[in-house]
Design a protein around this motif. Structure first.
Motif, mmCIF file in Angstrom:
data_model
loop_
_atom_site.group_PDB
_atom_site.id
_atom_site.type_symbol
_atom_site.label_atom_id
_atom_site.label_comp_id
_atom_site.label_asym_id
_atom_site.label_seq_id
_atom_site.Cartn_x
_atom_site.Cartn_y
_atom_site.Cartn_z
ATOM 1 N N PHE A 1 26.391 -7.289 38.967
ATOM 2 C CA PHE A 1 26.423 -8.713 38.432
ATOM 3 C C PHE A 1 25.452 -9.623 39.379
ATOM 4 O O PHE A 1 25.031 -10.748 39.072
ATOM 5 N N GLN A 2 25.611 -9.266 40.687
ATOM 6 C CA GLN A 2 24.971 -10.165 41.597
ATOM 7 C C GLN A 2 23.520 -10.116 41.401
ATOM 8 O O GLN A 2 22.750 -11.073 41.452
ATOM 9 N N SER B 1 22.321 -11.924 38.203
ATOM 10 C CA SER B 1 22.052 -13.332 38.175
ATOM 11 C C SER B 1 21.153 -13.852 39.050
ATOM 12 O O SER B 1 20.508 -14.875 38.653
ATOM 13 N N ARG C 1 25.817 -16.099 44.857
ATOM 14 C CA ARG C 1 24.428 -16.644 44.181
ATOM 15 C C ARG C 1 23.304 -16.832 45.232
ATOM 16 O O ARG C 1 23.720 -16.960 46.400
ATOM 17 N N SER D 1 34.058 -16.571 41.725
ATOM 18 C CA SER D 1 32.594 -16.058 41.494
ATOM 19 C C SER D 1 32.470 -15.242 40.222
ATOM 20 O O SER D 1 31.331 -15.417 39.488
ATOM 21 N N PHE E 1 30.174 -16.507 37.046
ATOM 22 C CA PHE E 1 29.003 -15.491 36.549
ATOM 23 C C PHE E 1 29.395 -15.680 34.977
ATOM 24 O O PHE E 1 28.492 -15.734 34.317
ATOM 25 N N TYR F 1 26.282 -17.354 32.631
ATOM 26 C CA TYR F 1 25.539 -16.686 32.110
ATOM 27 C C TYR F 1 25.981 -15.969 30.822
ATOM 28 O O TYR F 1 25.140 -15.062 30.027
#
Length: 482
Positions: A135-136, A139, A175, A290, A294, A298
């Motif tokens: 996911f990081q 993003s 982020r 966090s 996300f 998104y």
């Protein structure tokens, strides 16, 4: 490598000492090496997967930034997202999807003797932290596509952003615009910051080793054999698991922030006293901040811009993703949908109740309703977490069935027979008081500002309490399995 392991006792001081000895331009190399070693200890082969994911998003983001047409940018974005989700799907969801497809086919009689067991999916090792770093990186690529950030050209620093060991395994999902610039900043030795970070780490270890793991003993006991218990012990088990995951996740987040603080880095707050929420919307703003950030940035907001899709459907879809992110099991699907459904119901009910009481001039009732919703909501959270903790839907339903049976046992009887349980209750009350006034991010204020003598007396007493009250078992943090 576990934070709560003996290996970490030599690993962390070594990383910090060498980090401050090295010149600024070489520090990123040392942190990258340390981060990959930290991950290598879990399973050497999984380092390759981490490196592949890093390379894919690094090059895709570079070419997205350079692309001249919108079509090229979209193709590269979809390529990056699909590869990342494909890797995540293979390692985490392939077995679940296969079993679900087989069950659906058999239910409709399409294939009564379908055999899809040619491969044992249980042999696929789930990479630690894959949900977090996937996911990081996603993003990051999306932010480049949206022109929120300019892609970094330094491959090493981008690799460090993906693999930074304090938050690699269980977040926060950072982020790029927050974390990447910090690698260019020269951090000098700052004793107050180091002290603050060490105090936060110590508090995190206390929450994990003394509180969460102690709660886990009772939780593991009742969830392993719910049929052997009736009523109160199972109710207590559901509340204890709520507290266990609360303190366990709180502990990891605090340790991660503390580690980063010692080296001069600032990670985002991922856990903001969610037990003291005003309503469920507030709860999800405080819990796993966090991840919810996300999902909001998104998934929810892009879908909400499409006016044809009702917002209620979008909320349920987001919480379905939230559930599946936590695990490839129908228990997590049910947990996610229950959470989303209750959020919608509470939002509607509170709005109508508030409007009604204000129109009647019953302001005091409106205030009482706030406490009422907190009480109902905290019990609902404990109820849904039974599905979260149970291995199967059948086991969760069996737990609920046994929990509803009155067995004539009172909580006082349970506490009287188990002194460890009584100690756990006392610890929980003390920690909750500290959480209410300070939280994890300001717990250092209990120590700083005191005289040197008082500080060291406090440190020594804390270490003694940690040694004698810790549960002697090196258990993973709960969120490591996600």
């Amino acid at each position: 490598m576990l934070f709560n392991s003996f290996d970490f006792l030599w690993f962390f001081p070594l990383v910090v000492i060498v980090y401050y000895i090295l010149r600024h331009q070489y520090r990123w190399m040392w942190l990258l090496l340390a981060s990959y070693y930290f991950y290598f200890v879990w399973e050497p082969s999984l380092v390759l997967l981490l490196f592949v994911s890093t390379c894919i998003d690094y090059f895709c983001s570079i070419y997205i930034h350079r692309a001249r047409s919108q079509l090229q940018k979209k193709i590269l974005l979809y390529l990056s997202v699909c590869i990342n989700l494909g890797l995540l799907g293979f390692f985490k969801y392939l077995g679940f999807l296969t079993e679900t497809t087989q069950a659906i086919l058999q239910f409709f009689g399409v294939a009564k003797e379908v055999s899809m067991q040619t491969y044992d999916f249980d042999t696929i090792l789930l990479p630690i932290g894959i949900s977090f770093y996937t996911f990081q990186t996603i993003s990051y690529t999306i932010d480049v596509y949206r022109k929120r950030i300019v892609p970094v050209t330094h491959f090493g620093k981008y690799a460090l952003y993906v693999s930074f060991f304090p938050q690699l395994v269980a977040g926060p999902i950072e982020r790029a615009e927050r974390l990447l610039p910090q690698f260019d900043r020269e951090n000098k030795i700052n004793i107050p910051n180091i002290r603050k970070g060490l105090i936060m780490m110590g508090w995190g270890f206390f929450l994990k080793l003394v509180v969460a793991d102690r709660l886990g003993i009772f939780v593991d006991y009742v969830f392993a054999y719910p049929e052997g218990h009736k009523g109160i012990p199972l109710i207590l088990g559901s509340y204890f698991f709520t507290l266990q995951i609360y303190y366990d996740f709180s502990a990891y987040s605090t340790i991660a922030l503390g580690i980063a603080q010692v080296m001069g880095f600032t990670l985002m707050q991922n856990f903001d006293r969610p037990m003291f929420f005003k309503n469920m919307s507030d709860f999800w703003r405080r819990w796993h901040i966090s991840l919810m950030d996300f999902l909001g940035n998104y998934i929810y907001r892009p879908l909400a811009r499409k006016r044809k899709i009702p917002k209620g459907i979008i909320v349920l879809f987001v919480f379905l993703i939230n559930g599946l992110w936590h695990g490839a099991n129908w228990t997590f699907v049910i947990w996610g949908l229950l959470c989303g459904g209750y959020l919608l119901f509470e939002t509607w009910a509170r709005a109508n109740l508030y409007r009604f009481t204000i129109s009647k001039g019953w302001g005091r009732i409106s205030k009482l309703a706030t406490y009422f919703w907190w009480f109902v909501s905290i019990n609902f959270v404990a109820f849904t977490l039974i599905f979260f903790r149970s291995p199967t839907v059948e086991a969760a339903l069996g737990y609920l069935e046994s929990m509803m049976v009155y067995h004539g046992t009172a909580i006082t009887d349970v506490l009287k027979d188990d002194k460890e349980l009584l100690l756990t209750f006392v610890l929980v009350i003390v920690v909750q008081i500290i959480h209410y006034y300070k939280g994890n991010d300001r717990v250092y204020e209990l120590v700083t500002g005191r005289s040197v003598r008082m500080r060291w007396v406090g440190y020594i007493l804390f270490i003694i309490a940690l040694v004698f009250l810790s549960i002697n078992r090196q258990h993973n943090f709960i969120y490591f399995q996600f």
